[in-house]
Write a protein that holds these residues in place. Structure first.
Motif, PDB file in Angstrom:
ATOM      1  N   GLN A 164       0.776  -0.968  -0.001  1.00  0.00           N
ATOM      2  CA  GLN A 164      -0.062  -0.059   0.012  1.00  0.00           C
ATOM      3  C   GLN A 164       0.638   1.163  -0.112  1.00  0.00           C
ATOM      4  O   GLN A 164       0.559   2.182  -0.793  1.00  0.00           O
TER       5      GLN A 164
ATOM      6  N   ASP B 118       0.729   4.497  -2.676  1.00  0.00           N
ATOM      7  CA  ASP B 118       0.292   5.657  -2.270  1.00  0.00           C
ATOM      8  C   ASP B 118       1.567   6.389  -2.678  1.00  0.00           C
ATOM      9  O   ASP B 118       1.342   7.791  -3.132  1.00  0.00           O
TER      10      ASP B 118
ATOM     11  N   TYR C 172      -9.759   3.828  -7.199  1.00  0.00           N
ATOM     12  CA  TYR C 172      -8.560   3.799  -6.064  1.00  0.00           C
ATOM     13  C   TYR C 172      -8.902   4.832  -5.090  1.00  0.00           C
ATOM     14  O   TYR C 172      -8.086   5.727  -4.650  1.00  0.00           O
ATOM     15  N   SER C 173      -9.919   4.578  -4.266  1.00  0.00           N
ATOM     16  CA  SER C 173     -10.426   5.706  -3.246  1.00  0.00           C
ATOM     17  C   SER C 173      -9.570   6.048  -2.048  1.00  0.00           C
ATOM     18  O   SER C 173      -9.607   7.212  -1.936  1.00  0.00           O
ATOM     19  N   ARG C 174      -8.729   5.197  -1.819  1.00  0.00           N
ATOM     20  CA  ARG C 174      -7.554   5.265  -0.946  1.00  0.00           C
ATOM     21  C   ARG C 174      -6.798   6.464  -1.152  1.00  0.00           C
ATOM     22  O   ARG C 174      -6.403   7.291  -0.452  1.00  0.00           O
ATOM     23  N   THR C 175      -6.479   6.742  -2.652  1.00  0.00           N
ATOM     24  CA  THR C 175      -5.696   7.850  -3.010  1.00  0.00           C
ATOM     25  C   THR C 175      -6.279   8.866  -3.800  1.00  0.00           C
ATOM     26  O   THR C 175      -5.614   9.683  -3.997  1.00  0.00           O
TER      27      THR C 175
ATOM     28  N   ASN D 225     -19.865   2.599  -3.629  1.00  0.00           N
ATOM     29  CA  ASN D 225     -18.837   3.620  -3.807  1.00  0.00           C
ATOM     30  C   ASN D 225     -19.171   4.947  -4.329  1.00  0.00           C
ATOM     31  O   ASN D 225     -18.710   5.945  -3.929  1.00  0.00           O
TER      32      ASN D 225
END
Length: 166
Positions: free
Chosen positions: A42, A46, A64-67, A130
């Motif tokens: 991860q 990132d 890629y919602s985390r970024t 989402n």
């Protein structure tokens, strides 16, 4: 307009729109799907997205919602392809047939097109899981970022025509 994010469900047309925007705006395209499968951790992923975002000019397509926050912070324009579920499902099946045994142009060469039950479920449930989070995030940033939400082919054509005429 130097930095554009294109997001939306799989099959919504992110890569196709990115190609059109590339021709109009002469911005380099970064297809996140091409790079995601190379990142093994991860933190590495990132960092890769941060490196992309810190460059001066780009179109970045992918979810890629985390970024997403990393990309939003640097973006001038965010285009959300909020297309109907049936259209996304149709397109992922069509894409699977079209690229059977081959790799799509927006993916790594070692990543042939595939379609499995997990992916079908992800696309089917995108609007429930989402979409709401994405719309909430876009609502938070629309005061200081240009946010464009496209819900149908006509709106998409209008956007491309508008950008082409400038």
């Amino acid at each position: 307009m130097d930095r554009v994010i294109v997001i939306g469900c799989s099959g919504s047309g992110k890569s196709t729109l990115s190609q059109k925007l590339h021709k109009i705006l002469q911005l380099p395209i970064i297809h996140l799907d091409r790079y995601y499968w190379q990142a093994t951790e991860q933190g590495a992923w990132d960092q890769k997205v941060t490196e992309f975002a810190l460059t001066d000019r780009w179109i970045i397509d992918g979810n890629y919602s985390r970024t997403l926050d990393i990309r939003i912070e640097r973006a001038d324009v965010i285009v959300f392809l909020d297309m109907p579920r049936w259209l996304c499902m149709y397109r992922i099946v069509k894409r699977r047939i079209q690229y059977h045994g081959r790799t799509r142009p927006d993916l790594n060469e070692d990543c042939p097109e595939k379609l499995d039950i997990g992916f079908l479920k992800w696309v089917w449930n995108y609007r429930k899981r989402n979409r709401v989070k994405t719309l909430e995030k876009l609502e938070q940033v629309k005061q200081h970022k240009k946010v464009v939400i496209i819900r149908n082919k006509k709106q998409l054509e209008e956007l491309v025509d508008q950008l082409s005429s400038h």
